[in-house]
Scaffold this motif. Structure first.
Motif, PDB file in Angstrom:
ATOM      1  N   GLN A  10     -47.569-102.079  19.886  1.00 20.78           N
ATOM      2  CA  GLN A  10     -47.653-102.637  18.410  1.00 20.78           C
ATOM      3  C   GLN A  10     -47.577-101.465  17.363  1.00 20.78           C
ATOM      4  OE1 GLN A  10     -50.396-106.403  19.810  1.00 20.78           O
ATOM      5  NE2 GLN A  10     -49.373-106.418  17.612  1.00 20.78           N
ATOM      6  N   ASP A  37     -43.587-106.046  22.728  1.00 23.04           N
ATOM      7  CA  ASP A  37     -44.379-105.980  21.387  1.00 23.04           C
ATOM      8  C   ASP A  37     -44.636-104.312  21.224  1.00 23.04           C
ATOM      9  OD1 ASP A  37     -44.636-108.720  20.906  1.00 23.04           O
ATOM     10  OD2 ASP A  37     -46.987-108.598  21.185  1.00 23.04           O
ATOM     11  N   HIS A  66     -43.786-110.328  19.167  1.00 21.31           N
ATOM     12  CA  HIS A  66     -43.859-109.534  17.917  1.00 21.31           C
ATOM     13  C   HIS A  66     -42.323-108.829  17.565  1.00 21.31           C
ATOM     14  CE1 HIS A  66     -47.703-109.748  16.192  1.00 21.31           C
ATOM     15  NE2 HIS A  66     -48.217-109.806  17.520  1.00 21.31           N
TER      16      HIS A  66
END
Length: 281
Positions: A10, A37, A66
């Motif tokens: 992330q 992600d 994501h």
């Protein structure tokens, strides 16, 4: 040669570099499996995406929710939400190359020699690994077409909660994406619950973690996944390992050494992100 699965980045590149130093990663012989992600909400989304892309054949990554949202923002009129950190990618001079690389990554990876399967969220209870691979292939083909709009049309929505062979192609793709990249809990009758994110001791007893579902079709497979930072410690849960340890929230970034028996956990603390996580969790 060693193979390590790495938890959700992330956009947190510095902890990844520290973790790779900790495991003495050798790109000429070792392999990294990223649970997806790679980007969003952390401070180094662009750098993290470039870094993993540049690892080339030393790394395999599956798509997370994501990552798919970044692709939707790149190909549709979707806009990043407050707190997202994807604008730097969408405005980068190498944007097109990065987006093209990302959309060519799989939704699931299976290595028959290692006997491990890599996925972002999990495998729905009625699917075995061959079924999951087959349905992921259909979705991946739609994403990689010259016009991926049918994929993004299918992607958003909570329905259907159940799998059926009678579903339309669009709904099959949506179910596949939801199951492989968003799922945490199921109801006792196998319906996906895509809203609940809390730890096990805070949720209704009517909800069951996907890996604990009775007669789960993939119960004999070893599966490593991310997506679930509130799950707790990285450990063996019915041959599944959840390794999102909440780096973004100031906890740790985890590597799982897949060649050892049992698999070995190596973690890099991420205290520098603690204040950032308070504003995002």
């Amino acid at each position: 040669m060693s193979t390590y699965a790495i938890g959700d980045l992330q956009g947190c590149l510095d902890p990844l570099k520290a973790l790779l130093d900790r495991i003495h990663f050798d790109p000429t012989s070792d392999r990294l499996w990223f649970v997806g992600d790679l980007v969003n909400r952390g401070p180094q989304s662009l750098e993290a995406l470039r870094f993993v892309r540049d690892l080339g054949d030393s790394a395999i990554t599956v798509l997370g929710n994501h990552d798919l949202y970044l692709l939707a923002c790149a190909f549709t009129d979707k806009q990043p939400k407050p707190g997202d950190t994807m604008d730097e990618i969408l405005e980068a001079p190498d944007r097109d190359e990065l987006i093209d690389w990302l959309r060519n990554q799989p939704l699931i990876h299976h290595d028959p020699e290692l006997n491990w399967t890599l996925v972002h969220a999990g495998i729905p209870p009625t699917w075995d690994i061959p079924m999951a691979m087959a349905q992921a292939k259909v979705a991946q083909k739609a994403l990689r077409q010259s016009d991926p709009m049918p994929f993004f049309t299918a992607m958003f929505g909570e329905h259907p909660a159940y799998w059926s062979d009678s579903l339309s192609k669009t709904l099959k793709i949506r179910y596949t994406i939801n199951a492989l990249t968003r799922m945490r809990y199921c109801t006792a009758d196998g319906r996906l619950d895509l809203k609940e994110k809390r730890p096990l001791d805070e949720v209704s007893p009517d909800l069951i973690p996907w890996y604990d579902m009775p007669r789960r079709a993939s119960r004999d497979a070893r599966i490593v996944f991310g997506h679930w930072s509130s799950l707790g410690e990285a450990r063996d849960r019915r041959k599944t390992w959840g390794i999102d340890q909440g780096c973004l929230w100031g906890r740790s970034l985890t590597a799982l050494h897949l060649d050892t028996r049992p698999a070995t956990v190596i973690s890099e603390p991420c205290p520098r992100y603690r204040e950032l996580g308070k504003h995002k969790e």
